[in-house]
Write a protein that holds these residues in place. Structure first.
Motif, PDB file in Angstrom:
ATOM      1  N   PHE A   1       0.848  -1.188   0.000  1.00 36.39           N
ATOM      2  CA  PHE A   1       0.000   0.000   0.000  1.00 36.39           C
ATOM      3  C   PHE A   1       0.880   1.234   0.000  1.00 36.39           C
ATOM      4  CE2 PHE A   1       0.680  -0.842   4.466  1.00 36.39           C
ATOM      5  CZ  PHE A   1       0.795   0.408   5.058  1.00 36.39           C
ATOM      6  N   LEU A   2       0.337   2.310  -0.545  1.00 33.17           N
ATOM      7  CA  LEU A   2       1.049   3.580  -0.609  1.00 33.17           C
ATOM      8  C   LEU A   2       0.818   4.310   0.701  1.00 33.17           C
ATOM      9  CD1 LEU A   2       2.781   5.076  -2.677  1.00 33.17           C
ATOM     10  CD2 LEU A   2       0.722   6.227  -3.474  1.00 33.17           C
ATOM     11  N   ASN A   3       1.875   4.441   1.509  1.00 32.13           N
ATOM     12  CA  ASN A   3       1.712   5.075   2.819  1.00 32.13           C
ATOM     13  C   ASN A   3       1.660   6.597   2.664  1.00 32.13           C
ATOM     14  OD1 ASN A   3       4.395   6.099   2.827  1.00 32.13           O
ATOM     15  ND2 ASN A   3       5.165   4.289   3.855  1.00 32.13           N
ATOM     16  N   PRO A   4       1.314   7.336   3.727  1.00 34.72           N
ATOM     17  CA  PRO A   4       1.171   8.790   3.634  1.00 34.72           C
ATOM     18  C   PRO A   4       2.431   9.529   3.175  1.00 34.72           C
ATOM     19  CG  PRO A   4       0.133   8.001   5.629  1.00 34.72           C
ATOM     20  CD  PRO A   4       0.875   6.833   5.034  1.00 34.72           C
ATOM     21  N   SER A   5       3.599   8.930   3.342  1.00 33.36           N
ATOM     22  CA  SER A   5       4.827   9.585   2.903  1.00 33.36           C
ATOM     23  C   SER A   5       5.132   9.301   1.424  1.00 33.36           C
ATOM     24  CB  SER A   5       6.011   9.172   3.774  1.00 33.36           C
ATOM     25  OG  SER A   5       6.285   7.800   3.613  1.00 33.36           O
ATOM     26  N   GLY A   6       4.231   8.544   0.751  1.00 33.28           N
ATOM     27  CA  GLY A   6       4.384   8.280  -0.670  1.00 33.28           C
ATOM     28  C   GLY A   6       5.283   7.101  -1.010  1.00 33.28           C
ATOM     29  N   LYS A   7       5.538   6.231  -0.032  1.00 31.78           N
ATOM     30  CA  LYS A   7       6.375   5.050  -0.258  1.00 31.78           C
ATOM     31  C   LYS A   7       5.519   3.796  -0.178  1.00 31.78           C
ATOM     32  CE  LYS A   7      10.514   7.198   1.554  1.00 31.78           C
ATOM     33  NZ  LYS A   7      11.578   7.171   2.529  1.00 31.78           N
TER      34      LYS A   7
ATOM     35  N   SER B   1       8.796 -11.981 -10.310  1.00 26.42           N
ATOM     36  CA  SER B   1       9.112 -11.093 -11.431  1.00 26.42           C
ATOM     37  C   SER B   1       9.033  -9.611 -11.100  1.00 26.42           C
ATOM     38  CB  SER B   1       8.153 -11.374 -12.596  1.00 26.42           C
ATOM     39  OG  SER B   1       6.835 -10.973 -12.249  1.00 26.42           O
ATOM     40  N   GLY B   2       8.347  -9.261 -10.020  1.00 29.61           N
ATOM     41  CA  GLY B   2       8.154  -7.853  -9.672  1.00 29.61           C
ATOM     42  C   GLY B   2       7.052  -7.183 -10.486  1.00 29.61           C
ATOM     43  N   GLU B   3       6.357  -7.982 -11.307  1.00 31.39           N
ATOM     44  CA  GLU B   3       5.289  -7.448 -12.157  1.00 31.39           C
ATOM     45  C   GLU B   3       4.083  -7.050 -11.307  1.00 31.39           C
ATOM     46  OE1 GLU B   3       2.279  -8.974 -15.704  1.00 31.39           O
ATOM     47  OE2 GLU B   3       3.811 -10.320 -14.928  1.00 31.39           O
ATOM     48  N   VAL B   4       3.530  -5.860 -11.585  1.00 29.29           N
ATOM     49  CA  VAL B   4       2.303  -5.417 -10.920  1.00 29.29           C
ATOM     50  C   VAL B   4       1.140  -6.118 -11.615  1.00 29.29           C
ATOM     51  CG1 VAL B   4       0.813  -3.460 -10.384  1.00 29.29           C
ATOM     52  CG2 VAL B   4       3.296  -3.198 -10.273  1.00 29.29           C
ATOM     53  N   LEU B   5       0.415  -6.953 -10.866  1.00 25.53           N
ATOM     54  CA  LEU B   5      -0.668  -7.754 -11.414  1.00 25.53           C
ATOM     55  C   LEU B   5      -2.019  -7.052 -11.305  1.00 25.53           C
ATOM     56  CD1 LEU B   5       0.443 -11.107  -9.809  1.00 25.53           C
ATOM     57  CD2 LEU B   5       0.862 -10.348 -12.150  1.00 25.53           C
ATOM     58  N   ASP B   6      -2.166  -6.200 -10.314  1.00 27.28           N
ATOM     59  CA  ASP B   6      -3.425  -5.483 -10.093  1.00 27.28           C
ATOM     60  C   ASP B   6      -3.129  -4.263  -9.239  1.00 27.28           C
ATOM     61  OD1 ASP B   6      -6.107  -4.835 -10.039  1.00 27.28           O
ATOM     62  OD2 ASP B   6      -6.745  -6.627  -8.969  1.00 27.28           O
ATOM     63  N   MET B   7      -3.925  -3.219  -9.422  1.00 29.83           N
ATOM     64  CA  MET B   7      -3.797  -2.019  -8.597  1.00 29.83           C
ATOM     65  C   MET B   7      -5.211  -1.479  -8.372  1.00 29.83           C
ATOM     66  SD  MET B   7      -1.490   1.382  -9.232  1.00 29.83           S
ATOM     67  CE  MET B   7       0.072   0.616  -8.898  1.00 29.83           C
ATOM     68  N   TRP B   8      -5.498  -1.031  -7.156  1.00 32.49           N
ATOM     69  CA  TRP B   8      -6.824  -0.511  -6.842  1.00 32.49           C
ATOM     70  C   TRP B   8      -6.709   0.495  -5.701  1.00 32.49           C
ATOM     71  CZ3 TRP B   8      -4.914  -5.217  -5.574  1.00 32.49           C
ATOM     72  CH2 TRP B   8      -4.915  -5.594  -4.252  1.00 32.49           C
ATOM     73  N   HIS B   9      -7.795   1.245  -5.508  1.00 37.01           N
ATOM     74  CA  HIS B   9      -7.860   2.250  -4.457  1.00 37.01           C
ATOM     75  C   HIS B   9      -9.011   1.877  -3.530  1.00 37.01           C
ATOM     76  CE1 HIS B   9      -8.314   6.154  -2.496  1.00 37.01           C
ATOM     77  NE2 HIS B   9      -7.052   6.343  -2.848  1.00 37.01           N
ATOM     78  N   SER B  10      -8.818   2.059  -2.248  1.00 34.07           N
ATOM     79  CA  SER B  10      -9.839   1.635  -1.271  1.00 34.07           C
ATOM     80  C   SER B  10     -11.168   2.355  -1.449  1.00 34.07           C
ATOM     81  CB  SER B  10      -9.317   1.801   0.153  1.00 34.07           C
ATOM     82  OG  SER B  10      -8.979   3.147   0.396  1.00 34.07           O
ATOM     83  N   ASP B  11     -11.173   3.519  -2.079  1.00 36.26           N
ATOM     84  CA  ASP B  11     -12.423   4.232  -2.294  1.00 36.26           C
ATOM     85  C   ASP B  11     -13.296   3.586  -3.360  1.00 36.26           C
ATOM     86  OD1 ASP B  11     -11.707   6.052  -0.369  1.00 36.26           O
ATOM     87  OD2 ASP B  11     -11.061   7.591  -1.779  1.00 36.26           O
ATOM     88  N   GLU B  12     -12.771   2.558  -4.054  1.00 32.12           N
ATOM     89  CA  GLU B  12     -13.554   1.851  -5.072  1.00 32.12           C
ATOM     90  C   GLU B  12     -14.600   0.938  -4.438  1.00 32.12           C
ATOM     91  OE1 GLU B  12     -10.911  -0.361  -7.618  1.00 32.12           O
ATOM     92  OE2 GLU B  12      -9.647   1.373  -7.956  1.00 32.12           O
ATOM     93  N   GLY B  13     -14.442   0.613  -3.162  1.00 27.90           N
ATOM     94  CA  GLY B  13     -15.291  -0.364  -2.516  1.00 27.90           C
ATOM     95  C   GLY B  13     -16.659   0.089  -2.161  1.00 27.90           C
TER      96      GLY B  13
END
Length: 62
Positions: free
Chosen positions: A5-11, A50-62
């Motif tokens: 997850f993307l933390n508040p510091s952007g990491k 592989s480090g491949e991003v398989l899916d990405m989503w935002h919690s506000d989608e729920g």
């Protein structure tokens, strides 16, 4: 695979590691806001080998 997850510091921070068959369960949990990442957060599922991003989503989608 792992979920980060993307933390508040952007990491990106590791939330959990699991087998691919559990992705939908973990995605449902993050969309419901029942993780330590909280709400209004961006998540991504990554293949460990592989480090491949398989899916990405935002919690506000729920």
């Amino acid at each position: 695979m792992k979920i980060e997850f993307l933390n508040p510091s952007g990491k990106w921070e590791l939330l959990s590691e699991f087998n691919m068959e559990y992705l939908s369960m973990h995605k449902d949990r993050t969309l419901s806001g029942t993780t330590r990442a909280g709400t209004s957060t961006t998540f991504r599922a990554i293949a460990v080998d592989s480090g491949e991003v398989l899916d990405m989503w935002h919690s506000d989608e729920g």
